[in-house]
Motif scaffolding. Structure first.
Motif, PDB file in Angstrom:
ATOM      1  N   THR A 101     -14.924 -38.550  76.370  1.00 59.40           N
ATOM      2  CA  THR A 101     -15.614 -38.165  77.600  1.00 59.40           C
ATOM      3  C   THR A 101     -16.977 -37.564  77.281  1.00 59.40           C
ATOM      4  OG1 THR A 101     -13.464 -37.711  78.540  1.00 59.40           O
ATOM      5  CG2 THR A 101     -15.351 -36.856  79.729  1.00 59.40           C
ATOM      6  N   MET A 102     -17.036 -36.741  76.232  1.00 59.52           N
ATOM      7  CA  MET A 102     -18.315 -36.168  75.837  1.00 59.52           C
ATOM      8  C   MET A 102     -19.294 -37.281  75.457  1.00 59.52           C
ATOM      9  SD  MET A 102     -18.057 -32.992  76.292  1.00 59.52           S
ATOM     10  CE  MET A 102     -19.157 -31.938  75.372  1.00 59.52           C
ATOM     11  N   PHE A 103     -18.777 -38.262  74.740  1.00 63.14           N
ATOM     12  CA  PHE A 103     -19.613 -39.400  74.359  1.00 63.14           C
ATOM     13  C   PHE A 103     -20.131 -40.118  75.595  1.00 63.14           C
ATOM     14  CE2 PHE A 103     -20.116 -43.875  73.428  1.00 63.14           C
ATOM     15  CZ  PHE A 103     -20.907 -43.856  72.290  1.00 63.14           C
ATOM     16  N   ARG A 104     -19.214 -40.354  76.539  1.00 60.52           N
ATOM     17  CA  ARG A 104     -19.602 -41.058  77.766  1.00 60.52           C
ATOM     18  C   ARG A 104     -20.656 -40.271  78.531  1.00 60.52           C
ATOM     19  NH1 ARG A 104     -13.615 -42.815  79.074  1.00 60.52           N
ATOM     20  NH2 ARG A 104     -13.711 -44.904  78.213  1.00 60.52           N
ATOM     21  N   HIS A 126     -17.944 -39.683  86.800  1.00 63.61           N
ATOM     22  CA  HIS A 126     -19.056 -39.915  87.717  1.00 63.61           C
ATOM     23  C   HIS A 126     -19.876 -38.674  88.029  1.00 63.61           C
ATOM     24  CE1 HIS A 126     -15.230 -39.119  89.397  1.00 63.61           C
ATOM     25  NE2 HIS A 126     -15.858 -38.359  90.246  1.00 63.61           N
ATOM     26  N   PHE A 127     -19.315 -37.484  87.772  1.00 59.76           N
ATOM     27  CA  PHE A 127     -20.114 -36.300  88.010  1.00 59.76           C
ATOM     28  C   PHE A 127     -21.015 -35.982  86.815  1.00 59.76           C
ATOM     29  CE2 PHE A 127     -16.336 -35.052  90.577  1.00 59.76           C
ATOM     30  CZ  PHE A 127     -16.938 -35.374  91.767  1.00 59.76           C
ATOM     31  N   LEU A 128     -20.755 -36.662  85.773  1.00 59.06           N
ATOM     32  CA  LEU A 128     -21.255 -36.186  84.496  1.00 59.06           C
ATOM     33  C   LEU A 128     -22.207 -37.209  83.905  1.00 59.06           C
ATOM     34  CD1 LEU A 128     -17.603 -35.700  83.369  1.00 59.06           C
ATOM     35  CD2 LEU A 128     -18.992 -33.915  84.387  1.00 59.06           C
ATOM     36  N   PHE A 129     -23.478 -37.118  84.254  1.00 63.79           N
ATOM     37  CA  PHE A 129     -24.342 -38.122  83.674  1.00 63.79           C
ATOM     38  C   PHE A 129     -25.617 -37.510  83.124  1.00 63.79           C
ATOM     39  CE2 PHE A 129     -26.221 -38.131  87.885  1.00 63.79           C
ATOM     40  CZ  PHE A 129     -25.115 -38.010  88.706  1.00 63.79           C
ATOM     41  N   VAL A 148       8.898 -31.963  71.567  1.00 64.69           N
ATOM     42  CA  VAL A 148       7.881 -31.527  70.605  1.00 64.69           C
ATOM     43  C   VAL A 148       6.962 -32.690  70.243  1.00 64.69           C
ATOM     44  CG1 VAL A 148       7.520 -30.621  68.276  1.00 64.69           C
ATOM     45  CG2 VAL A 148       9.372 -29.713  69.687  1.00 64.69           C
ATOM     46  N   VAL A 149       7.580 -33.837  69.958  1.00 57.93           N
ATOM     47  CA  VAL A 149       6.780 -35.018  69.612  1.00 57.93           C
ATOM     48  C   VAL A 149       5.848 -35.367  70.772  1.00 57.93           C
ATOM     49  CG1 VAL A 149       6.889 -37.464  69.051  1.00 57.93           C
ATOM     50  CG2 VAL A 149       8.570 -35.881  68.083  1.00 57.93           C
ATOM     51  N   GLY A 150       6.400 -35.360  71.979  1.00 60.15           N
ATOM     52  CA  GLY A 150       5.588 -35.675  73.156  1.00 60.15           C
ATOM     53  C   GLY A 150       4.428 -34.707  73.308  1.00 60.15           C
ATOM     54  N   GLY A 151       4.688 -33.438  73.049  1.00 67.19           N
ATOM     55  CA  GLY A 151       3.620 -32.443  73.163  1.00 67.19           C
ATOM     56  C   GLY A 151       2.505 -32.709  72.176  1.00 67.19           C
ATOM     57  N   ILE A 152       2.889 -33.046  70.944  1.00 69.84           N
ATOM     58  CA  ILE A 152       1.862 -33.297  69.918  1.00 69.84           C
ATOM     59  C   ILE A 152       1.077 -34.562  70.251  1.00 69.84           C
ATOM     60  CG2 ILE A 152       1.534 -33.872  67.490  1.00 69.84           C
ATOM     61  CD1 ILE A 152       3.986 -32.075  66.907  1.00 69.84           C
ATOM     62  N   LEU A 153       1.802 -35.620  70.600  1.00 66.80           N
ATOM     63  CA  LEU A 153       1.111 -36.871  70.924  1.00 66.80           C
ATOM     64  C   LEU A 153       0.231 -36.704  72.157  1.00 66.80           C
ATOM     65  CD1 LEU A 153       3.795 -39.630  70.271  1.00 66.80           C
ATOM     66  CD2 LEU A 153       1.775 -39.063  68.919  1.00 66.80           C
ATOM     67  N   GLY A 154       0.723 -35.926  73.121  1.00 67.62           N
ATOM     68  CA  GLY A 154      -0.061 -35.681  74.328  1.00 67.62           C
ATOM     69  C   GLY A 154      -1.337 -34.926  74.006  1.00 67.62           C
ATOM     70  N   ALA A 155      -1.206 -33.927  73.147  1.00 73.25           N
ATOM     71  CA  ALA A 155      -2.382 -33.154  72.763  1.00 73.25           C
ATOM     72  C   ALA A 155      -3.388 -34.033  72.041  1.00 73.25           C
ATOM     73  CB  ALA A 155      -1.967 -31.982  71.884  1.00 73.25           C
ATOM     74  N   LEU A 156      -2.875 -34.924  71.198  1.00 70.30           N
ATOM     75  CA  LEU A 156      -3.752 -35.845  70.489  1.00 70.30           C
ATOM     76  C   LEU A 156      -4.488 -36.747  71.471  1.00 70.30           C
ATOM     77  CD1 LEU A 156      -4.555 -36.942  67.674  1.00 70.30           C
ATOM     78  CD2 LEU A 156      -2.694 -38.590  67.892  1.00 70.30           C
ATOM     79  N   PHE A 157      -3.745 -37.249  72.442  1.00 72.86           N
ATOM     80  CA  PHE A 157      -4.321 -38.097  73.485  1.00 72.86           C
ATOM     81  C   PHE A 157      -5.451 -37.352  74.187  1.00 72.86           C
ATOM     82  CE2 PHE A 157      -4.645 -39.954  77.671  1.00 72.86           C
ATOM     83  CZ  PHE A 157      -4.318 -41.294  77.510  1.00 72.86           C
ATOM     84  N   ASN A 158      -5.166 -36.119  74.589  1.00 74.54           N
ATOM     85  CA  ASN A 158      -6.162 -35.346  75.319  1.00 74.54           C
ATOM     86  C   ASN A 158      -7.390 -35.046  74.463  1.00 74.54           C
ATOM     87  OD1 ASN A 158      -4.231 -35.419  77.236  1.00 74.54           O
ATOM     88  ND2 ASN A 158      -3.871 -33.221  77.350  1.00 74.54           N
ATOM     89  N   ALA A 159      -7.145 -34.718  73.182  1.00 74.47           N
ATOM     90  CA  ALA A 159      -8.271 -34.392  72.312  1.00 74.47           C
ATOM     91  C   ALA A 159      -9.164 -35.616  72.130  1.00 74.47           C
ATOM     92  CB  ALA A 159      -7.758 -33.887  70.970  1.00 74.47           C
ATOM     93  N   LEU A 160      -8.549 -36.770  71.897  1.00 76.98           N
ATOM     94  CA  LEU A 160      -9.329 -38.000  71.749  1.00 76.98           C
ATOM     95  C   LEU A 160     -10.112 -38.276  73.018  1.00 76.98           C
ATOM     96  CD1 LEU A 160      -6.841 -40.426  69.956  1.00 76.98           C
ATOM     97  CD2 LEU A 160      -8.887 -39.343  69.014  1.00 76.98           C
ATOM     98  N   ASN A 161      -9.420 -38.119  74.147  1.00 79.70           N
ATOM     99  CA  ASN A 161     -10.086 -38.397  75.404  1.00 79.70           C
ATOM    100  C   ASN A 161     -11.232 -37.422  75.657  1.00 79.70           C
ATOM    101  OD1 ASN A 161     -10.162 -38.263  78.647  1.00 79.70           O
ATOM    102  ND2 ASN A 161      -9.531 -40.285  77.919  1.00 79.70           N
ATOM    103  N   TYR A 162     -11.081 -36.197  75.186  1.00 79.67           N
ATOM    104  CA  TYR A 162     -12.151 -35.214  75.340  1.00 79.67           C
ATOM    105  C   TYR A 162     -13.422 -35.675  74.610  1.00 79.67           C
ATOM    106  CZ  TYR A 162     -14.662 -30.794  74.883  1.00 79.67           C
ATOM    107  OH  TYR A 162     -15.617 -29.823  74.921  1.00 79.67           O
ATOM    108  N   TRP A 163     -13.242 -36.090  73.356  1.00 82.80           N
ATOM    109  CA  TRP A 163     -14.411 -36.563  72.591  1.00 82.80           C
ATOM    110  C   TRP A 163     -15.036 -37.779  73.257  1.00 82.80           C
ATOM    111  CZ3 TRP A 163     -10.874 -36.099  67.779  1.00 82.80           C
ATOM    112  CH2 TRP A 163     -10.817 -34.753  67.389  1.00 82.80           C
TER     113      TRP A 163
END
Lengths: 768, 768
Positions: free
Chosen positions: A362-365, A3-6, A345-360
């Motif tokens: 969010t930029m799109f949004r 909501h801050f980002l429009f 380790v698996v959780g860290g990688i999957l978490g990073a993937l989640f965050n990276a996807l969400n970052y893109w």
């Protein structure tokens, strides 16, 4: 969260990397460049990680210790202080009780509405399974979800955008000392509560736990101030607490109470508040925070016990309870520890993937989905897709389990034999909280590996898409659910590999997977360990959970930041971390500070004050006060510090005298006058000062803080940072050897320096 | 605990009460009076609560940020910082492992030796029960105890008196920032470990848990510094950590690891360290402390599991485990909460009584039992009396219980029928840890009320007498035991009153009684709640335990202070609480500070420096540095701060140049030269400076801290206090408007003001 980002355009990011020697001239060039930056788009918000927004103001954890304050404090005797102390405890108890009740309300309403929805859909599916035409069921399910989510999204997008998301990043910012507009208003709370109910009932991949933290914080802010802006009511109580210092302490207690109610984790709640907020650990404060947390979980527990009909058994300490992990049945052994670390380790990688996807995403949004209508449409789309995916998965699944002895709430038979249910449906056709507990505790063999694999994959993308929608909802439970699913899958494979060793209980691995996934996404440390420990009700699991979370954090941090930190950065919030960047010893206060500083004289012309306050180009909030008439024997050294808010109150009450009658005593104000105006001081434009009045003189001695904290200009950045952070300051005056003001350090000056991939980097400042 | 206190006379206490307005002249009179105070009895130590000893030095949590330090920090790049960070983690892991191993060692040795003793005595009693002549058994028991305790007391009294007691007050002081001599030496650790084994085996009413905290702290200090004074070995590792800041952080981790090993309470350990020590909550530090705690309990758990033969079950997380409190069997209901609160009140009163008795006893000891021989004799006497009381109680008891199904380790039959054992003996003829667990978990009916009542009464006085003896031992377990006994008694009465309601399980009330009694004695808050929660392994008990502890603290504080605080005060330690006294806003820095201050010039004559350092009457540790040649245009403002220790290193390395050759560059030193001398800098007397050298000049610019923290003289005491406490300072310079030095605030200046019964009071200062 968006909501801050429009803003649809990218503001050019002009940042600078600093090597061993920082180039002051270059810095100044940059500053000049910034002042030329466009102010013609005031609604545009930078959405670049390398920017720092100037629109956020700081909370001031340091009391302005002026004469009025000292007089009041000196008047108060020991007994009166005790009364104040008792009031603090009463407020904390009320915070706990109300937070607990709000949690109960959410829980009960969600349970009933979701129950209703699942019963309706189940009836419909059962009907059409026999007759054929299940697409009608899909349509019903998707429409139900989308319409519920639409309502939830509309109230957030159009009424109070700050209620979107879990609110954890906003509360993190508040506890860090950044004022986010509207974040602790009653209206926000109402929208948040309704919004979260509707999101969960709407079947989104979200949880109702994160928003409890925000709710607790709002409740705390409201109660402790004894009034509400949304209701326009002032109850004239607790006036002593109307300042940033006290308010922030209570908000810490509220956030802790929220965590406590959400997870039944009072100690975890305290640690959360401390980890995010505490500038300075104070034993009494912590004990009060703990009290609020305990009361909160106890209230929830009592009310839910009564509601569930077993009044005295106190078995629901939180909104989500992981269920009992018994040592005998599910203890771990030392050999399993390397396995847990691998899961981290698996959780860290999957978490990073989640965050990276969400970052893109969010930029799109930020670029394309910034209009409220579009946001509502997106939320509805996600709701419909979630239902569709769930339906298709259930439809295609052939994983049938005997219904006997299972604890499934809404068993869908579908194409299974009589007396059996579809196992995929326990994961999709259920509130996520219940699915998590099922994955932890269902006996081995309740799910086949294919089901779990497909579920993990689908839910991962759904949860990632959902986080950042304009609805109120949290990411804790979806993360746990993803982790529990792949953790259980991992446990099953392990059991298969080791030919069914007794120690390979899939439920235990589901728990570790859940911890790993959540840790990989949010990257919390001590508090999350304790929250998980308390939610399992078992202290022995502390060690493996800690190892898993630690590994997930280390691995995840290697790739990208935590989800909350990422969103805080995308909002360009001047967030202060615990320490200055390690390689910043080369910078000194002189290079970091803002200069020149607008100073006021101790006895100042009213017109000058008004002009300074009206100057929108500087818009400072604190002004050093210097001696009025320095002569040869007297240095124009620093005498005090006065705040914009104080000056505005002075002007409003016409506290000044004519220049000719300087001997006259100017009007006296009380501390109450300042408190009444707190926290929303009127803008300078609303105060009318006549031309005659402009020529009057105002004596600031009584109102300024005569002993502001200062640093010499040679102090290194880490030293300045430490002082600023430890005391929760808003302004720190930089002086030279003669105590003359040479600059001012504020939050943005410190937050600007960050450790990037290639060393120290300096963020640019943006007005919006 | 009494080892600091061996003065037979009472020093006259000349303290002053301050009302609304503090009288500066009066203050100065007092100071003059103090300077006249006798210095002819340097070994006398004040033992009056209204005194403050000047002999304790402060730790400095603030780095001296001089040029050398900055140069080093600037040279270190990001990778090197990462290496330092990894080293910190490695050290924490080592602290955890070693603390766990020490705990194992103590546990195993105690178990074997105590087992041996009880078997011998039991054999003897069994023999003489039939033959008659049980007085021989009594003699044997008493002699055994007394001789074991004698050894334990001799090593403490003659070799290392600081190893006496639990060490918790000393560690509290250390974490608060007060350097207690010898407290973190290896020798102390060895004596402590041997001492605690001997005290417990000697059958005193003591526990082995408290000393673990001290042991952990010593281990941490030793490892982090990479050398040992006791062993005279320097391993040349971890040299970066040789300063107060880093050392204190590691000691926090060690103390936490100690708590964790003692009670199986890693989170409780972290909270203990933070409650006692943390000036400034730092997320990374806390996470490391938690890591050390977890490793510590895990090590203990693994080793003890292997030792007990069930290698992988991890069932001994701590030295004491309260055993499993199951929700189903022993859950509490809401109606019981008022009862628990009442128990808290009882605990508070009994705790206050315990502390008051111990206070008188301590005063008596200070006056009359100050010679080591006498201390040993007293310890032996207590050991013999403890055995005698136990024996008489067992002898007189007629409480026989069937042996079948009970878990008693050494069942004494005595005059009971065959197949039965004496119930009083389970309480007295056992290590206190086992007795506590028995009281928690033995089925209803295992003890008759008379037994419990007599036991409570006797053990109360024995424990009170024992605390403060010159032996290494803790007060946690005896407190728990007293509380468990009266709590169980209370539970039995309640069950009788309510005609055997199922909810009135005596074990549950034993737990609450134990919490109440311990809380009433030590008055810890959050950390104790969490420790108790973790030791019971049950999160649901958190709420009642918190209520009980809170009530006990409030009630107890109404009468006297907590036991540890009382002993800290009796030792006249300049301990800083969390906040300045609430009514101290009337005092300003000007009234609080010490003045005049000895300043040094930036380029100073060596002779002057030597004279200042040699002046035993002032004995300052920090000196403000001012400009050398102030002229009209330049104020003689503050330029920096230099420490005694730094000056000594400079003199030792002859870092000065002849006055004639001021342009010559003086010898360069490295930070390593300062680190090598840390923490025991040689006294000034040991450094020879020739007459010629006295005339040389020393340039301090490079070595002084050019940006010391300062406060203006108008700042109020709470403001000064907050800055000092939050940053863990040792020296705070008070300056006027022109930045000229007017005074210095140190720990003693702040600790001097205390909130007494009748308002603010000022303690007197004593040299010893």
């Amino acid at each position: 969260m968006t909501h801050f980002l429009f803003s649809p355009q990218l503001t050019p990011s002009s940042f600078l990397r600093i090597g061993q020697l920082s180039n002051v001239d270059l810095n100044e060039d940059i500053r000049e460049l910034e002042t030329e930056l466009p102010r013609q788009h005031p609604n545009e918000i930078p959405h670049n990680e390398k920017l720092l927004s100037l629109k956020y103001e700081s909370l001031d954890y340091d009391n302005s210790e002026n004469q009025l304050f000292l007089e009041e404090e000196r008047r108060i005797n020991h007994t009166a202080f005790r009364t104040v102390e008792i009031k603090r405890w009463v407020i904390c108890a009320m915070i706990g009780i109300l937070t607990g009740l709000v949690a109960c309300f959410i829980d009960i309403v969600v349970e009933n509405l979701a129950g209703l929805k699942y019963r309706v859909v189940k009836g419909n599916i059962d009907k059409f399974t026999e007759k054929g035409g299940l697409s009608f069921s899909l349509l019903l399910w998707a429409t139900l979800n989308a319409s519920v989510v639409m309502v939830g999204s509309v109230i957030v997008a159009f009424i109070e955008p700050v209620a979107a998301g879990s609110g954890i990043p906003q509360i993190k910012c508040y506890l860090n000392g950044v004022k986010i507009p509207h974040v602790v208003r009653l209206k926000t709370l109402v929208i948040k509560v309704c919004g979260v109910i509707l999101s969960v009932v709407g079947g989104l991949a979200v949880g109702k736990e994160g928003p409890m933290i925000h709710s607790g914080a709002v409740i705390a802010a409201g109660i402790s101030q004894g009034r509400s802006t949304s209701l326009k009511r002032d109850f004239k109580i607790f006036e002593y607490f109307r300042r940033d210092t006290e308010k922030r302490d209570f908000v810490s207690a509220g956030a802790a109470a929220g965590v406590s109610a959400a997870f039944g984790a009072p100690v975890g709640g305290v640690l959360f508040s401390l980890e995010e907020g505490a500038s300075f650990w104070n034993q009494f404060l912590t004990w009060r925070i703990f009290f609020a947390s305990m009361i909160s979980t106890f209230t929830l527990n009592s009310v839910l016990s009564v509601y569930h009909g077993n009044a005295w058994d106190l078995s629901s300490p939180g909104l989500i309870n992981f269920g009992r992990f018994d040592n005998e049945k599910m203890g771990y052994t030392i050999q399993e520890i390397p396995i847990f670390i691998f899961m981290g380790v698996v959780g860290g990688i999957l978490g990073a993937l989640f965050n990276a996807l969400n970052y893109w995403l969010t930029m799109f949004r930020i670029r394309y989905i910034h209009r409220p209508c579009l946001q509502v449409v997106e939320a509805m789309l996600v709701a419909a897709v979630t239902a569709t995916v769930g339906f298709v998965m259930i439809y295609c699944s052939r994983d049938c389990q005997p219904i006997q002895g299972s604890t499934v709430a809404y068993p869908l038979q579908l194409f299974c034999a009589d007396g059996e249910y579809n196992s995929m449906a326990t994961a999709f056709f259920n509130t996520p909280e219940k699915s998590v507990v099922n994955l932890f505790h269902d006996p081995p063999g309740s799910y086949n590996p294919m089901t779990l694999g497909m579920f993990t994959l689908m839910y991962f993308f759904l949860a990632c898409w959902t986080y950042g929608l304009t609805v109120s909802a949290g990411v804790f439970i979806p993360s746990l659910l993803i982790g529990a699913a792949w953790g259980r899958l991992f446990g099953i494979s392990l059991s298969y590999l080791t030919k069914g060793s007794i120690w390979a209980d899939p439920g235990k691995y589901a728990l570790m997977g859940a911890a790993a996934q959540l840790g990989g996404i949010v990257r919390m440390t001590l508090s999350l360990t304790v929250i998980m420990m308390e939610a399992t009700g078992n202290v022995t699991y502390g060690f493996p959970i800690m190892l898993v979370l630690m590994t997930a954090k280390i691995v995840g941090d290697y790739f990208v930041e935590g989800l909350y930190d990422m969103h805080i950065q995308l909002q360009s919030v001047p967030f202060l971390h615990w320490e200055a960047p390690v390689t910043s010893h080369s910078l000194t206060a002189r290079e970091v500070m803002s200069a020149p500083v607008t100073c006021l004289r101790r006895i100042e012309r009213v017109g000058t004050v008004v002009d300074i306050l009206s100057d929108t180009s500087s818009n400072h909030n604190g002004f050093p006060v210097v001696e009025s008439n320095p002569d040869a024997t007297q240095v124009a050294g620093l005498r005090g510090l006065i705040l914009r808010s104080q000056l505005i109150v002075l002007l409003k009450h016409k506290v000044f005298v004519e220049r000719a009658n300087l001997s006259l005593v100017q009007r006296r104000l009380k501390l109450k006058d300042f408190r009444d105006a707190y926290p929303r001081f009127p803008p300078i434009q609303s105060i009318h000062v006549s031309q005659d009045e402009r020529e009057c003189m105002i004596d600031l001695s009584e109102f300024m803080n005569p002993s502001p904290y200062t640093v010499p200009q040679e102090a290194s950045l880490p030293r300045v940072f430490k002082l600023f952070r430890a005391l929760g300051l808003r302004h720190l005056v930089v002086v030279d050897n003669r105590n003359e003001v040479v600059g001012m350090v504020t939050r943005k000056d410190l937050a600007r320096y960050r450790l990037g991939k290639e060393g120290l980097e300096e963020l640019s400042l943006a007005q919006t």
